[in-house]
Design an enzyme around this catalytic site. Structure first.
Site, PDB file in Angstrom:
ATOM      1  N   TRP A 133       2.541  -2.721  -6.537  1.00  0.00           N
ATOM      2  CA  TRP A 133       2.984  -1.483  -5.889  1.00  0.00           C
ATOM      3  C   TRP A 133       2.405  -1.307  -4.489  1.00  0.00           C
ATOM      4  O   TRP A 133       2.252  -0.201  -4.005  1.00  0.00           O
ATOM      5  CB  TRP A 133       2.652  -0.261  -6.733  1.00  0.00           C
ATOM      6  CG  TRP A 133       3.633  -0.017  -7.818  1.00  0.00           C
ATOM      7  CD1 TRP A 133       4.829   0.620  -7.723  1.00  0.00           C
ATOM      8  CD2 TRP A 133       3.519  -0.408  -9.181  1.00  0.00           C
ATOM      9  NE1 TRP A 133       5.461   0.652  -8.935  1.00  0.00           N
ATOM     10  CE2 TRP A 133       4.678   0.021  -9.848  1.00  0.00           C
ATOM     11  CE3 TRP A 133       2.536  -1.094  -9.906  1.00  0.00           C
ATOM     12  CZ2 TRP A 133       4.885  -0.198 -11.205  1.00  0.00           C
ATOM     13  CZ3 TRP A 133       2.750  -1.320 -11.245  1.00  0.00           C
ATOM     14  CH2 TRP A 133       3.912  -0.865 -11.886  1.00  0.00           C
ATOM     15  N   HIS A 134       2.085  -2.420  -3.850  1.00  0.00           N
ATOM     16  CA  HIS A 134       1.557  -2.346  -2.489  1.00  0.00           C
ATOM     17  C   HIS A 134       2.620  -2.798  -1.491  1.00  0.00           C
ATOM     18  O   HIS A 134       2.309  -3.463  -0.508  1.00  0.00           O
ATOM     19  CB  HIS A 134       0.305  -3.212  -2.354  1.00  0.00           C
ATOM     20  CG  HIS A 134      -0.846  -2.715  -3.179  1.00  0.00           C
ATOM     21  ND1 HIS A 134      -2.028  -3.422  -3.305  1.00  0.00           N
ATOM     22  CD2 HIS A 134      -1.004  -1.583  -3.925  1.00  0.00           C
ATOM     23  CE1 HIS A 134      -2.855  -2.744  -4.091  1.00  0.00           C
ATOM     24  NE2 HIS A 134      -2.245  -1.638  -4.476  1.00  0.00           N
ATOM     25  N   TYR A 135       3.855  -2.436  -1.744  1.00  0.00           N
ATOM     26  CA  TYR A 135       4.912  -2.848  -0.820  1.00  0.00           C
ATOM     27  C   TYR A 135       4.773  -2.085   0.495  1.00  0.00           C
ATOM     28  O   TYR A 135       4.288  -0.955   0.553  1.00  0.00           O
ATOM     29  CB  TYR A 135       6.297  -2.650  -1.440  1.00  0.00           C
ATOM     30  CG  TYR A 135       6.541  -1.356  -2.163  1.00  0.00           C
ATOM     31  CD1 TYR A 135       6.799  -0.182  -1.467  1.00  0.00           C
ATOM     32  CD2 TYR A 135       6.534  -1.298  -3.557  1.00  0.00           C
ATOM     33  CE1 TYR A 135       7.044   1.004  -2.121  1.00  0.00           C
ATOM     34  CE2 TYR A 135       6.773  -0.107  -4.228  1.00  0.00           C
ATOM     35  CZ  TYR A 135       7.021   1.040  -3.499  1.00  0.00           C
ATOM     36  OH  TYR A 135       7.252   2.222  -4.153  1.00  0.00           O
TER      37      TYR A 135
END
Length: 602
Positions: free
Chosen positions: A536-538
């Site tokens: 979820w570190h896009y």
């Protein structure tokens, strides 16, 4: 989620109707002591944008779209001196027990209802992902880990070092805590040191090579503290926060004369003057900026939401916009381009006895840009084991391999029957994971429709660059060494499982929608491709120099900025949460000082 955040652990998502209905209940939409937080339907344009005696429109100084990780500290800071409207498409987090407590972390991510705090989506790569949809953004649904960016990142983005040093503590004093290490986290710490990921840097927010324990937005009672709590520091007379306010597009004026600050620029450039949003009942509203100098619309909707809103508003690749019948305000071929997501792979480790729940607290930071972390104890809870998950798996917290177009009742029934064959060990244990920072693999974001509620089509192209794959192999091999150290022997059934058996167990786990090659576990490269999930570190899609300038002003238009992780080329630190929070405070202070100088008092 993102996003954030690790912002959130993909392998802990599952879907459980019964648990969600009993644990979450009906969310109360009140301000919870904050009189400036209101339902979107309470908005009155006549009460926010009026004419003075000379006929001039008096509106907001700043309209911020997105009450998330960056938006909350930004709005709080700007409200000290200016009139601010903060629009958040989700609800408030305060009454949601699944958001508020660590023990319910996996349940909050499971809620796929239209009003949930987490909005799931699937990238074209087949990897399950999520976007925050709640006041506080990703800080409401992530794993809580807090760690700063290193000096090289700060320098690369051109931030003022002294102001950065002032902005991080402003966040930390309000919502960050030091964790009391769980046994699984202690084992990881000692195992990392035993295999050479050294030195031990102790408890620190700093991003340093070696092994460290970072901060957390969970306190030692397990309660989460989110970006929404920063709103308590706002000037209540200057701030209005509307929840369930979904911005559909930015309003531009192509005829307005440039203000004094813009006279040196191209006066023909469009100027953002407001936004159109819909409330919880679907009714449309318009909110406008005032006519004073330097009023702005600021997008803080994250790496998915901000480029999406630019496209919906007519800023992006001209041909793409025309194909969607969106009037072109400004052609910019780079909007939504060079999207990145830090890939993650995890190995499930069975334990001898149930283990205490823990999220990310310890991290090993290697010079290859591979980080080693861990979580434990969520799959073994009763709500994870007993309820009807549909096509989700709570046993080890990951999604099944049923492709989207095959998700029907027959597939759900087959999955329920098949999961009975999972080994009992799947209910009891923890994960050790590796993730890659700064992937060379890039993708893009494109609109599926003009409906703002529909997540765009997103491609990350995980492991398309060979160096990313080599780093994953390094990380997996390092995990294999760690779980064989003496420090894990008191917790895990190390002697009962060969490395190949552990890899097989993870390959057969329901981690994403990519076809599996379960007989090819001797190839760690294939394992990486088969079991990739998101951290979820896009980030990306609104890069500096291509979509925005170094002050995050959108190129080619007036009165519009983007302040969030969509502007990043790389994800800062081991988790971007701290730096995105800091960015909101930093830019708020910077804007106030630039407008008011020493009179800012900040």
């Amino acid at each position: 989620m993102a996003f954030l955040g690790i912002v959130k652990l993909c392998f802990l998502i599952f879907f459980c109707f019964n648990v969600l209905s009993s644990a979450q209940g009906k969310e109360e939409e009140t301000g919870y002591g904050y009189p400036f937080i209101k339902q979107a339907s309470s908005f009155s344009s006549s009460g926010s944008s009026t004419e003075d005696s000379s006929g001039r429109i008096k509106g907001y100084d700043y309209i911020i779209v997105g009450g998330g990780t960056a938006g909350c500290p930004l709005a709080t800071t700007l409200s000290r001196n200016f009139k601010v409207l903060l629009l958040e498409r989700g609800g408030v987090p305060y009454s949601n027990l699944n958001v508020s407590y660590l023990k319910n972390f996996h349940i909050s991510l499971a809620d796929t209802s239209p009003s949930s705090a987490a909005q799931p989506f699937i990238s074209t790569d087949g990897v399950i992902n999520s976007r925050a949809r709640v006041l506080g953004g990703g800080t409401c649904i992530n794993a809580g880990f807090y760690t700063r960016a290193n000096a090289r990142f700060i320098k690369s983005v051109g931030w003022d070092t002294e102001l950065v040093k002032q902005s991080y503590p402003w966040i930390e004093k309000q919502i960050v805590h030091w964790p009391k290490l769980a046994p699984w986290q202690q084992a990881l710490r000692d195992g990392l040191l035993e295999v050479g990921v050294s030195p031990f840097n102790g408890f620190t927010y700093n991003h340093i090579y070696g092994t460290k324990v970072g901060g957390s937005i969970f306190d030692n009672s397990g309660r989460r503290h989110t970006a929404a709590e920063l709103l308590a520091s706002a000037n209540p007379d200057n701030l209005t926060v509307l929840v369930h306010a979904t911005v559909q597009k930015i309003i531009f004026d192509t005829n307005t004369k440039p203000n004094q600050a813009e006279k040196t620029k191209n006066s023909k450039q469009p100027r953002a003057v407001g936004v159109i949003f819909k409330d919880e009942n679907g009714k449309e509203h318009q909110a406008f900026l005032g006519d004073e100098q330097n009023t702005e619309v600021i997008l803080s909707s994250g790496a998915i939401g901000s480029p999406q809103l630019l496209l919906l508003s007519g800023i992006g690749p001209q041909e793409d916009l025309k194909n969607m019948n969106i009037p072109v305000v400004l052609h910019n071929e780079f909007v939504g381009k060079e999207m990145s997501d830090n890939p993650m792979n995890a190995i499930f480790i069975p334990t001898k006895t149930p283990v205490r729940q823990s999220l990310i607290e310890t991290v090993g930071i290697t010079k290859m840009g591979v980080f080693i972390e861990a979580s434990s104890g969520f799959g073994q809870s009763n709500d994870s084991i007993d309820c009807n998950h549909g096509i989700m798996s709570a046993e080890i917290g990951q999604l099944s391999t049923v492709p989207p177009k095959q998700r029907n009742q027959e597939a759900i029934k087959a999955y329920k029957e098949g999961k009975q064959n999972l080994p009992h060990e799947a209910f009891m244990g923890g994960f050790v994971l590796e993730k890659i920072v700064g992937p060379f693999s890039k993708g893009d974001l494109r609109l599926n429709s003009t409906d703002v509620d529909e997540t765009p089509s997103v491609t990350f192209n995980y492991f398309s660059h060979p160096y990313d794959l080599r780093r994953c192999v390094f990380g997996i091999r390092l995990i294999e060494k760690i779980v064989r150290t003496s420090n894990f022997t008191n917790l895990v059934n190390s002697d009962a499982y060969t490395e190949e058996m552990l890899l097989n167990m993870s390959v057969k786990a329901n981690v994403n929608l990519i076809p599996k090659h379960t007989n090819d576990t001797e190839s760690v490269e294939q394992f990486c491709k088969d079991t990739v999930i998101t951290i979820w570190h896009y980030h990306g899609g609104c890069h500096v120099g291509k979509v925005v300038d170094p002050d995050y002003k959108v190129l080619g238009v007036h009165g519009l900025r983007v302040i969030d992780g969509s502007t990043f080329h790389d994800s800062p630190g081991t988790n971007p949460q701290a730096t995105v929070l800091m960015m909101g405070r930093y830019m708020g202070v910077k804007i106030v000082r630039e407008r008011l100088g020493t009179a800012a008092g900040i």
